[in-house]
Write an enzyme that holds these catalytic residues in place. Sequence first.
Site, short mmCIF file in Angstrom:
data_model
loop_
_atom_site.label_atom_id
_atom_site.label_comp_id
_atom_site.label_asym_id
_atom_site.label_seq_id
_atom_site.Cartn_x
_atom_site.Cartn_y
_atom_site.Cartn_z
N CYS A 10 0.80 -1.22 0.00
CA CYS A 10 0.00 0.00 0.00
C CYS A 10 0.83 1.27 0.00
O CYS A 10 0.39 2.29 -0.51
CB CYS A 10 -1.05 0.01 1.10
SG CYS A 10 -0.49 -0.60 2.66
N HIS B 231 -2.54 1.11 7.12
CA HIS B 231 -2.99 1.32 5.76
C HIS B 231 -2.61 2.72 5.30
O HIS B 231 -2.62 3.66 6.07
CB HIS B 231 -4.51 1.12 5.71
CG HIS B 231 -5.06 1.21 4.34
ND1 HIS B 231 -4.56 0.48 3.30
CD2 HIS B 231 -6.07 1.96 3.82
CE1 HIS B 231 -5.23 0.78 2.20
NE2 HIS B 231 -6.15 1.67 2.49
#
Lengths: 132, 320
Positions: B92, B168
């Site tokens: 990510c 994230h």
Amino acid sequence: SGMQPNSASVDLAAGVNTEFVKRITASPTTVQKLTPLLPRFGYETEKTANQDEVVDTLISPAFQHALSSFCSAFPSGQLGPLVEQFEFGTDAVQAARSGNLEAFLNAIQKEADGKRASDTTEEQKPEDMNVD
Amino acid sequence: MSENAEGTWCLIESDPGVFTELIREFGCKGLQVEELWSLEEDDFNRLKPVHGLIFLFKWIGPSTSGTSEGSVVEDSRLEKIFFPRQVINNACASFAIISTLMNLDHPDVELGKVLSEFKDFTKSFDPAMKGLALSNSETIRSVHNSFARQTLFEFEEKSASKDDDVYHFVSFLPINGRLYELDGLRDGPVDHGAISDGKDWTNLVRTVLQERINRYNEGEIHFNLMAIVSDRKTQAERKLADLEAIGQATPDKVLELKQILVEEEAKRSRFKLENIRRKHNYLPLIVQFLKELAQQKQLLPLYEKAKEKSQSRVKKQPAS
């Protein structure tokens, strides 16, 4: 997590601080042996021994992280095959395979003591000549 | 030695040095990454122009996102916005960075061959296909993976990521006068509304981020904010040349700009140094270090001390 508290959590990095590292690297022989294993930069063909550089590396977050990882991965026994590449005796290799950090360090100490004893008593003899 | 199997992406650290070099190694020029420590207006102004933000936070699951704020873009804007769905773990950071870079339109930024070709190649793909293409791009993956810490102790990292918090990365940036959030776990870009005329987009994003952080506050959320900004060294050089050209290079101004140049040069060499340290294989050094400690009779005392420390730590912790 569900790990047993005693086996998994000994982290040698906890004691490797600036003061400790400076004391260890006061020995020129130690500096000389560690120097070739330091990270090398693009412009360097060969490293010259330098205590400051060894100290900087050993107290860097990257090394400390690697040492902590080494300690936390050790109990799994998976470092056994990696450790075997480094010319350890059978006791040390056995300890690494079974994931016993304490036994591993004891074996390293024993090897160092043995080596020192033979260094002083058999200094004159050429090495590895006692083949049958 | 454990090698990275084909198709795996390593976790990389959220660090301005890593991100800056990552962007350069993707072949993109004219940018650098700075960490932001607060949402104060001054901190943003100091870094102008800010092209995009990368926001790292603890991921609590899809249920927490999407409440009330922003709306997922489903119309023809999708053709203009580069948005890949994130189809693999651990990537990510690169997904967020690349998503931002691909949508920048600024004279300071040169996207470079690798990324421009990829952008062109995936132009007609939907978000899922874009994500798939991105995760299959060998060039991009190998650059990403070269920034992982040495993978020697990979299994340790893996077991950690299972229990521990999952982080994230998402990115925020202005596109055609509106603020968008690109989160690879959503179905599309999230529209956070129009940027008021004459206002810097960072005013709007500060409000959005502040609301989000407030929402997390109770559960001690970890977050981290990186700004993608114009290369500060190039900028200072250009300003200096401009001032000289029009004969307005006063000693004060020159001194100020030269100071920035010195700072940025120092920062670059520090990033380089840190990245070389990060990529190094420390196993030989660890082994020799342990042997040296044994030679000096310091190995077992060190172990005993570490053991004591870990036991006192265990005692302090309530049983779980």
